[in-house]
Design a protein around this motif. Structure first.
Motif, mmCIF file in Angstrom:
data_model
loop_
_atom_site.group_PDB
_atom_site.id
_atom_site.type_symbol
_atom_site.label_atom_id
_atom_site.label_comp_id
_atom_site.label_asym_id
_atom_site.label_seq_id
_atom_site.Cartn_x
_atom_site.Cartn_y
_atom_site.Cartn_z
ATOM 1 N N VAL A 66 -13.662 12.994 89.995
ATOM 2 C CA VAL A 66 -13.461 11.760 89.244
ATOM 3 C C VAL A 66 -12.175 11.973 88.462
ATOM 4 C CG1 VAL A 66 -14.320 10.257 87.406
ATOM 5 C CG2 VAL A 66 -15.920 11.252 89.060
ATOM 6 N N ARG A 67 -11.236 11.086 88.636
ATOM 7 C CA ARG A 67 -9.931 11.233 87.979
ATOM 8 C C ARG A 67 -10.096 11.433 86.475
ATOM 9 N NH1 ARG A 67 -4.918 8.907 90.085
ATOM 10 N NH2 ARG A 67 -3.340 9.537 88.608
ATOM 11 N N GLY A 68 -9.431 12.470 85.962
ATOM 12 C CA GLY A 68 -9.460 12.742 84.534
ATOM 13 C C GLY A 68 -10.646 13.571 84.064
ATOM 14 N N ARG A 69 -11.527 13.963 84.979
ATOM 15 C CA ARG A 69 -12.697 14.759 84.598
ATOM 16 C C ARG A 69 -12.685 16.082 85.349
ATOM 17 N NH1 ARG A 69 -17.554 10.324 84.668
ATOM 18 N NH2 ARG A 69 -16.715 9.004 83.033
ATOM 19 N N ASP A 70 -12.840 17.158 84.619
ATOM 20 C CA ASP A 70 -12.826 18.499 85.204
ATOM 21 C C ASP A 70 -14.178 18.842 85.822
ATOM 22 O OD1 ASP A 70 -10.240 18.809 84.266
ATOM 23 O OD2 ASP A 70 -10.866 19.833 82.440
ATOM 24 N N PHE A 71 -14.177 19.890 86.651
ATOM 25 C CA PHE A 71 -15.439 20.460 87.085
ATOM 26 C C PHE A 71 -15.632 21.781 86.357
ATOM 27 C CE2 PHE A 71 -12.619 22.500 90.174
ATOM 28 C CZ PHE A 71 -13.170 23.762 90.370
ATOM 29 N N ARG A 72 -16.882 22.241 86.269
ATOM 30 C CA ARG A 72 -17.195 23.446 85.520
ATOM 31 C C ARG A 72 -17.732 24.525 86.450
ATOM 32 N NH1 ARG A 72 -21.389 22.114 81.542
ATOM 33 N NH2 ARG A 72 -22.809 22.512 83.237
ATOM 34 N N LEU A 73 -17.197 25.727 86.287
ATOM 35 C CA LEU A 73 -17.690 26.915 86.969
ATOM 36 C C LEU A 73 -18.425 27.765 85.946
ATOM 37 C CD1 LEU A 73 -17.780 29.112 89.244
ATOM 38 C CD2 LEU A 73 -15.595 29.917 88.311
ATOM 39 N N LEU A 82 -27.079 37.327 90.190
ATOM 40 C CA LEU A 82 -25.903 36.566 89.767
ATOM 41 C C LEU A 82 -26.197 35.109 90.057
ATOM 42 C CD1 LEU A 82 -22.886 36.095 89.020
ATOM 43 C CD2 LEU A 82 -22.379 36.524 91.437
ATOM 44 N N ARG A 83 -26.033 34.267 89.051
ATOM 45 C CA ARG A 83 -26.194 32.823 89.239
ATOM 46 C C ARG A 83 -24.825 32.168 89.133
ATOM 47 N NH1 ARG A 83 -30.561 28.927 88.908
ATOM 48 N NH2 ARG A 83 -29.739 26.875 88.359
ATOM 49 N N ILE A 84 -24.501 31.396 90.135
ATOM 50 C CA ILE A 84 -23.248 30.645 90.206
ATOM 51 C C ILE A 84 -23.608 29.175 90.080
ATOM 52 C CG2 ILE A 84 -21.320 29.996 91.704
ATOM 53 C CD1 ILE A 84 -21.911 32.755 93.178
ATOM 54 N N GLU A 85 -22.900 28.464 89.207
ATOM 55 C CA GLU A 85 -23.107 27.028 89.077
ATOM 56 C C GLU A 85 -21.763 26.324 89.099
ATOM 57 O OE1 GLU A 85 -25.212 26.282 85.437
ATOM 58 O OE2 GLU A 85 -27.114 27.016 86.257
ATOM 59 N N VAL A 86 -21.684 25.252 89.866
ATOM 60 C CA VAL A 86 -20.509 24.387 89.859
ATOM 61 C C VAL A 86 -21.009 22.979 89.546
ATOM 62 C CG1 VAL A 86 -18.622 23.408 91.205
ATOM 63 C CG2 VAL A 86 -19.186 25.836 91.441
ATOM 64 N N THR A 87 -20.492 22.435 88.452
ATOM 65 C CA THR A 87 -20.912 21.117 87.980
ATOM 66 C C THR A 87 -19.746 20.158 88.084
ATOM 67 O OG1 THR A 87 -22.430 22.159 86.414
ATOM 68 C CG2 THR A 87 -21.855 19.857 85.995
ATOM 69 N N ASP A 88 -19.992 19.001 88.701
ATOM 70 C CA ASP A 88 -18.954 17.971 88.759
ATOM 71 C C ASP A 88 -19.503 16.681 88.159
ATOM 72 O OD1 ASP A 88 -20.158 16.243 90.815
ATOM 73 O OD2 ASP A 88 -19.608 17.794 92.255
ATOM 74 N N THR A 89 -18.668 15.672 88.090
ATOM 75 C CA THR A 89 -19.056 14.432 87.410
ATOM 76 C C THR A 89 -19.321 13.288 88.389
ATOM 77 O OG1 THR A 89 -16.724 13.953 87.053
ATOM 78 C CG2 THR A 89 -17.905 15.005 85.249
ATOM 79 N N ARG A 90 -19.813 13.627 89.573
ATOM 80 C CA ARG A 90 -20.204 12.612 90.553
ATOM 81 C C ARG A 90 -21.675 12.790 90.895
ATOM 82 N NH1 ARG A 90 -17.014 10.154 94.461
ATOM 83 N NH2 ARG A 90 -18.978 9.141 94.921
ATOM 84 N N GLY A 91 -22.526 12.523 89.922
ATOM 85 C CA GLY A 91 -23.957 12.634 90.141
ATOM 86 C C GLY A 91 -24.488 11.673 91.183
ATOM 87 N N ASP A 92 -23.707 10.642 91.498
ATOM 88 C CA ASP A 92 -24.122 9.678 92.513
ATOM 89 C C ASP A 92 -23.845 10.187 93.925
ATOM 90 O OD1 ASP A 92 -21.346 9.522 91.974
ATOM 91 O OD2 ASP A 92 -21.232 7.526 92.870
ATOM 92 N N SER A 93 -23.122 11.280 94.052
ATOM 93 C CA SER A 93 -22.783 11.857 95.355
ATOM 94 C C SER A 93 -23.490 13.207 95.483
ATOM 95 C CB SER A 93 -21.258 12.027 95.455
ATOM 96 O OG SER A 93 -20.923 12.697 96.648
ATOM 97 N N VAL A 94 -24.748 13.154 95.914
ATOM 98 C CA VAL A 94 -25.571 14.366 95.975
ATOM 99 C C VAL A 94 -25.636 14.862 97.419
ATOM 100 C CG1 VAL A 94 -27.855 15.329 95.517
ATOM 101 C CG2 VAL A 94 -26.912 13.572 94.012
ATOM 102 N N PRO A 95 -25.284 16.144 97.633
ATOM 103 C CA PRO A 95 -25.338 16.702 98.987
ATOM 104 C C PRO A 95 -26.788 16.974 99.402
ATOM 105 C CG PRO A 95 -24.746 18.409 97.437
ATOM 106 C CD PRO A 95 -24.804 17.120 96.660
ATOM 107 N N PRO A 96 -27.003 17.217 100.691
ATOM 108 C CA PRO A 96 -28.350 17.599 101.124
ATOM 109 C C PRO A 96 -28.736 18.934 100.507
ATOM 110 C CG PRO A 96 -26.773 17.838 102.919
ATOM 111 C CD PRO A 96 -26.039 17.193 101.783
#
Length: 144
Positions: A66-73, A82-96
């Protein structure tokens, strides 16, 4: 005073790292490089984690941007994993989710990222929200 209430709880996370990154190819590359650097500094193997982060960060850039919004690692070590998390701001676009990722057709140039995550991670999944976000996470057991 009740001793059960006062007793300090032992933290479950031994080490943690979090970074906000731009949703660009450069940001995805930096996510992978930061993962390798931090795991190396912590004395942990990084090859599988680097591949997982590369795929999840690429998905955040391509499908979660989403333009202007970062993703978080986020990286967290605790409880033998080890837990890896990647968070983005497109909750409406959920992968399988796990077990539902389909193999792309022969000759397809994309669509294998979550298959790589599924192959390398011991566990992985998707957590929706809070709106407008979603987090895709993966865990690797450190006792392998």
């Amino acid at each position: 005073m009740n001793q059960e209430i006062v007793r300090a709880q032992r933290p479950t996370t031994q080490r943690a790292f979090t970074a906000l990154l731009t949703p660009t190819r450069r940001g995805a590359r930096l996510a992978r490089l930061l993962t390798v650097a931090h795991l190396g500094a912590w004395g942990l193997p990084s090859e599988s984690a680097a591949h997982i982060v590369a795929e999840l960060a690429a998905n955040a850039v391509v499908h979660g941007r989403v333009r202007g919004r970062d993703f978080r690692l986020s990286l967290a070590v605790g409880g033998g994993s080890l837990r890896i998390e990647v968070t983005d701001t497109r909750g409406d676009s959920v992968p399988p989710g796990p077990g539902a990722v389909e193999v792309p057709e022969d000759g397809a140039e994309s669509g294998r990222g979550l298959l790589i995550v599924e192959a390398l991670a011991d566990r992985w999944g998707i957590v929706p929200g809070p709106v407008p976000r979603k987090t895709v996470w993966a865990e690797i057991s450190l006792g392998r």
